[in-house]
Design an enzyme around this catalytic site. Structure first.
Site, PDB file in Angstrom:
ATOM      1  N   ASN A   1       0.810  -1.210   0.000  1.00  0.00           N
ATOM      2  CA  ASN A   1       0.000   0.000   0.000  1.00  0.00           C
ATOM      3  C   ASN A   1       0.858   1.282   0.000  1.00  0.00           C
ATOM      4  O   ASN A   1       1.996   1.252  -0.443  1.00  0.00           O
ATOM      5  CB  ASN A   1      -1.046  -0.023   1.121  1.00  0.00           C
ATOM      6  CG  ASN A   1      -2.308   0.709   0.673  1.00  0.00           C
ATOM      7  OD1 ASN A   1      -2.353   1.920   0.696  1.00  0.00           O
ATOM      8  ND2 ASN A   1      -3.300  -0.035   0.219  1.00  0.00           N
ATOM      9  N   ARG A   2       0.297   2.398   0.480  1.00  0.00           N
ATOM     10  CA  ARG A   2       0.893   3.701   0.192  1.00  0.00           C
ATOM     11  C   ARG A   2       1.797   4.243   1.303  1.00  0.00           C
ATOM     12  O   ARG A   2       1.523   4.011   2.482  1.00  0.00           O
ATOM     13  CB  ARG A   2      -0.215   4.725  -0.076  1.00  0.00           C
ATOM     14  CG  ARG A   2      -0.944   4.437  -1.365  1.00  0.00           C
ATOM     15  CD  ARG A   2      -2.114   5.358  -1.617  1.00  0.00           C
ATOM     16  NE  ARG A   2      -2.732   5.049  -2.917  1.00  0.00           N
ATOM     17  CZ  ARG A   2      -3.580   4.035  -3.111  1.00  0.00           C
ATOM     18  NH1 ARG A   2      -3.940   3.262  -2.109  1.00  0.00           N
ATOM     19  NH2 ARG A   2      -4.057   3.772  -4.316  1.00  0.00           N
TER      20      ARG A   2
ATOM     21  N   HIS B   1       2.789   0.254  -3.129  1.00  0.00           N
ATOM     22  CA  HIS B   1       3.230  -1.135  -3.295  1.00  0.00           C
ATOM     23  C   HIS B   1       4.708  -1.263  -3.671  1.00  0.00           C
ATOM     24  O   HIS B   1       5.078  -2.030  -4.561  1.00  0.00           O
ATOM     25  CB  HIS B   1       2.362  -1.851  -4.331  1.00  0.00           C
ATOM     26  CG  HIS B   1       0.931  -2.027  -3.922  1.00  0.00           C
ATOM     27  ND1 HIS B   1       0.543  -2.203  -2.619  1.00  0.00           N
ATOM     28  CD2 HIS B   1      -0.220  -2.052  -4.659  1.00  0.00           C
ATOM     29  CE1 HIS B   1      -0.775  -2.345  -2.568  1.00  0.00           C
ATOM     30  NE2 HIS B   1      -1.267  -2.243  -3.777  1.00  0.00           N
TER      31      HIS B   1
ATOM     32  N   HIS C   1      -1.133  -9.850  -3.833  1.00  0.00           N
ATOM     33  CA  HIS C   1      -2.208  -9.046  -4.421  1.00  0.00           C
ATOM     34  C   HIS C   1      -3.113  -9.865  -5.341  1.00  0.00           C
ATOM     35  O   HIS C   1      -3.481  -9.398  -6.435  1.00  0.00           O
ATOM     36  CB  HIS C   1      -1.580  -7.860  -5.159  1.00  0.00           C
ATOM     37  CG  HIS C   1      -2.404  -6.629  -5.156  1.00  0.00           C
ATOM     38  ND1 HIS C   1      -3.602  -6.519  -5.839  1.00  0.00           N
ATOM     39  CD2 HIS C   1      -2.219  -5.442  -4.544  1.00  0.00           C
ATOM     40  CE1 HIS C   1      -4.092  -5.313  -5.659  1.00  0.00           C
ATOM     41  NE2 HIS C   1      -3.281  -4.625  -4.872  1.00  0.00           N
TER      42      HIS C   1
ATOM     43  N   TYR D   1      -6.373 -11.101  -6.961  1.00  0.00           N
ATOM     44  CA  TYR D   1      -7.727 -10.582  -7.162  1.00  0.00           C
ATOM     45  C   TYR D   1      -8.667 -11.783  -7.217  1.00  0.00           C
ATOM     46  O   TYR D   1      -8.609 -12.576  -8.148  1.00  0.00           O
ATOM     47  CB  TYR D   1      -7.824  -9.849  -8.505  1.00  0.00           C
ATOM     48  CG  TYR D   1      -7.245  -8.461  -8.540  1.00  0.00           C
ATOM     49  CD1 TYR D   1      -5.879  -8.239  -8.478  1.00  0.00           C
ATOM     50  CD2 TYR D   1      -8.089  -7.357  -8.689  1.00  0.00           C
ATOM     51  CE1 TYR D   1      -5.369  -6.953  -8.547  1.00  0.00           C
ATOM     52  CE2 TYR D   1      -7.578  -6.075  -8.767  1.00  0.00           C
ATOM     53  CZ  TYR D   1      -6.219  -5.877  -8.699  1.00  0.00           C
ATOM     54  OH  TYR D   1      -5.698  -4.602  -8.775  1.00  0.00           O
TER      55      TYR D   1
ATOM     56  N   ASP E   1     -11.685   0.466  -0.327  1.00  0.00           N
ATOM     57  CA  ASP E   1     -10.235   0.408  -0.553  1.00  0.00           C
ATOM     58  C   ASP E   1      -9.583   0.903   0.734  1.00  0.00           C
ATOM     59  O   ASP E   1      -8.987   1.974   0.779  1.00  0.00           O
ATOM     60  CB  ASP E   1      -9.858   1.284  -1.760  1.00  0.00           C
ATOM     61  CG  ASP E   1      -8.407   1.080  -2.174  1.00  0.00           C
ATOM     62  OD1 ASP E   1      -7.707   0.310  -1.488  1.00  0.00           O
ATOM     63  OD2 ASP E   1      -7.983   1.696  -3.169  1.00  0.00           O
TER      64      ASP E   1
ATOM     65  N   GLN F   1      -6.285  -5.134   4.033  1.00  0.00           N
ATOM     66  CA  GLN F   1      -6.791  -4.215   3.022  1.00  0.00           C
ATOM     67  C   GLN F   1      -7.854  -4.937   2.218  1.00  0.00           C
ATOM     68  O   GLN F   1      -7.595  -5.977   1.623  1.00  0.00           O
ATOM     69  CB  GLN F   1      -5.641  -3.775   2.085  1.00  0.00           C
ATOM     70  CG  GLN F   1      -6.022  -2.681   1.097  1.00  0.00           C
ATOM     71  CD  GLN F   1      -5.971  -1.294   1.714  1.00  0.00           C
ATOM     72  OE1 GLN F   1      -5.428  -1.110   2.815  1.00  0.00           O
ATOM     73  NE2 GLN F   1      -6.522  -0.305   1.038  1.00  0.00           N
TER      74      GLN F   1
ATOM     75  N   GLU G   1      -5.751  -8.142   1.369  1.00  0.00           N
ATOM     76  CA  GLU G   1      -4.298  -8.142   1.551  1.00  0.00           C
ATOM     77  C   GLU G   1      -3.960  -8.027   3.033  1.00  0.00           C
ATOM     78  O   GLU G   1      -4.237  -6.998   3.655  1.00  0.00           O
ATOM     79  CB  GLU G   1      -3.691  -6.961   0.788  1.00  0.00           C
ATOM     80  CG  GLU G   1      -4.014  -6.970  -0.691  1.00  0.00           C
ATOM     81  CD  GLU G   1      -4.071  -5.559  -1.271  1.00  0.00           C
ATOM     82  OE1 GLU G   1      -3.052  -4.857  -1.256  1.00  0.00           O
ATOM     83  OE2 GLU G   1      -5.143  -5.143  -1.725  1.00  0.00           O
TER      84      GLU G   1
HETATM   85  C1  BGC Z   1      -4.810  -0.504  -3.283  1.00  0.00           C
HETATM   86  C2  BGC Z   1      -5.571   0.262  -4.336  1.00  0.00           C
HETATM   87  C3  BGC Z   1      -4.818   0.159  -5.626  1.00  0.00           C
HETATM   88  C4  BGC Z   1      -4.630  -1.279  -5.982  1.00  0.00           C
HETATM   89  C5  BGC Z   1      -3.769  -1.424  -7.183  1.00  0.00           C
HETATM   90  C6  BGC Z   1      -4.725  -1.920  -3.713  1.00  0.00           C
HETATM   91  O1  BGC Z   1      -4.029  -2.653  -2.769  1.00  0.00           O
HETATM   92  O2  BGC Z   1      -5.397  -0.390  -2.024  1.00  0.00           O
HETATM   93  O3  BGC Z   1      -5.756   1.613  -3.976  1.00  0.00           O
HETATM   94  O4  BGC Z   1      -5.451   0.840  -6.671  1.00  0.00           O
HETATM   95  O5  BGC Z   1      -4.027  -1.968  -4.931  1.00  0.00           O
HETATM   96  O6  BGC Z   1      -4.346  -2.124  -8.166  1.00  0.00           O
END
Ligand code: BGC
Length: 354
Positions: free
Chosen positions: A82-83, A108, A182, A184, A254, A292, A320
């Site tokens: 994350n950020r 990330h 990550h 999906y 998110d 997350q 996550e």
């Molecule tokens: C984040 C999203 C981001 C995505 C990337 C996630 O883990 O929280 O904000 O856009 O990852 O595809």
């Protein structure tokens, strides 16, 4: 899968000629395909209640597609999930500038995060487990992070069909680490449409609200009476259009949930995801303090995946396990600092049923 398990094959090549391999393994009814590029889970197949298999993870058919534009499909995330606000943090009085790749923030791990690097992979079988060990050394200063980080990530398929991830890392200088994966998920099968009917439960009474750049404000807000309350299982679509300012800002869910169990020595149950149509169910256990939940808000119909279908908003979700986003800038959050002599350890167990 025949006699050999895991099986290794050539998957493709990077532009510089580096060969990328794909490993296929199977155990306890779960089938997994992993790439040496980004440690990416390209496919994970599990049966529905009638025994029909489907690949429940979004992904691509070629290395070129992953390199060109992937929103981290199936990838290992590092050094920091994350950020990080403006890509800056201070540790022991020294300021660090990270690679910025999400507006003014670092997301990330930065522009060339662990998801875009090549991993050394060795296969193993141990008792009734089958697995892969992925190794990579990240040089001091890579993407702006201090310290040489030696990382081993172990993907294990257990006898019971669980997919277990064990992360380990050591450093030679004080640094910050937050590794995750990550994938999906769409338990109906990738490319089959929305996950809004999936029922989700998250064992968390609080979450971390975000600012316009999706950076946590520092507040731990109660989920009580809000769309963020997943303490009882509910369909993801039920409250996603509730008009809540936090949901509008992020175009859906998110956010980081503050898990009630906190940091634990051993992985404990944190979330359950169930697709009522197929019956496929995913349970996640982790030792981490945060989770997350990202509802695939930025999938915009421009990417076509392994099954030949285009992925649109809400066609998959990510869960996550993690330390909280931007924790290097929030002394009140659980610390993500790793020092020489310590070993970073994190475990996530994905269990499946139908
Ligand atoms: C984040 C999203 C981001 C995505 C990337 C996630 O883990 O929280 O904000 O856009 O990852 O595809």
């Amino acid at each position: 899968m025949g006699g050999r398990n895991p099986v290794k094959e050539l998957f493709g090549e990077l532009a510089d000629g580096t060969e990328i391999h794909r490993w296929s393994l199977e155990n306890g009814g779960t089938r997994l395909k992993v790439l040496s590029y980004g440690g990416i889970v390209q496919s994970l197949e599990i049966p529905d209640r009638e025994g029909r298999y489907a690949n429940v993870c979004l992904g691509f058919d070629t290395v070129e597609d992953y390199v060109a534009s992937s929103p981290y499909f199936g990838a290992l995330i590092g050094r920091f999930g994350n950020r990080v606000d403006k890509g800056r943090f201070t540790l022991d009085g020294t300021s660090y500038e990270l690679s910025v790749n999400d507006g003014e923030n670092s997301l990330h791990g930065g522009r060339e995060g662990f998801d875009r690097t090549v991993w050394d992979i060795e296969a193993f079988t141990r008792d009734s487990d089958v697995g892969l060990r992925l190794h990579r050394t990240s040089a001091d200063g890579e993407m702006g992070y201090p310290g040489t980080l030696r990382t081993t990530v172990t993907y294990t398929l257990t006898e019971g069909g669980d997919w277990r991830i064990d992360y380990e890392a050591t450093t030679d200088k004080a640094t910050v680490v937050n590794l995750t994966n990550h994938v999906y998920w769409n338990l109906g099968g990738e490319g089959t449409g929305t996950i809004e009917d999936h029922e989700l439960r998250i064992a968390a009474s609080r979450y971390t609200p975000t600012d316009p750049g999706l950076i946590p404000t520092g507040e731990l807000a109660s989920v009580d009476g809000t769309p963020f309350d997943f303490r009882e299982a509910k369909p993801i679509g039920r409250d996603i259009r509730a008009g809540h300012a936090q949901l509008i800002r992020a175009k859906g869910f998110d956010h980081n949930w503050v898990l009630d169990k906190g940091i634990t020595a051993e992985p404990e149950h944190v979330a359950t995801l169930r697709d009522p149509h197929s019956g496929r169910t995913l349970k996640i256990a982790s030792n981490e303090p945060g989770l997350q939940f990202y509802s695939g808000n930025f999938l915009d119909g421009t990417l076509t995946g392994t099954g030949g279908h285009t992925y649109r908003q809400g066609d998959a979700l990510c869960l996550e396990t993690q330390h909280f986003p931007d924790s290097p800038n929030h002394p009140s959050f659980p610390s993500a600092t790793l020092r020489p002599g310590q070993t970073y350890r994190s475990t996530t167990i994905h269990s499946f049923a139908s």
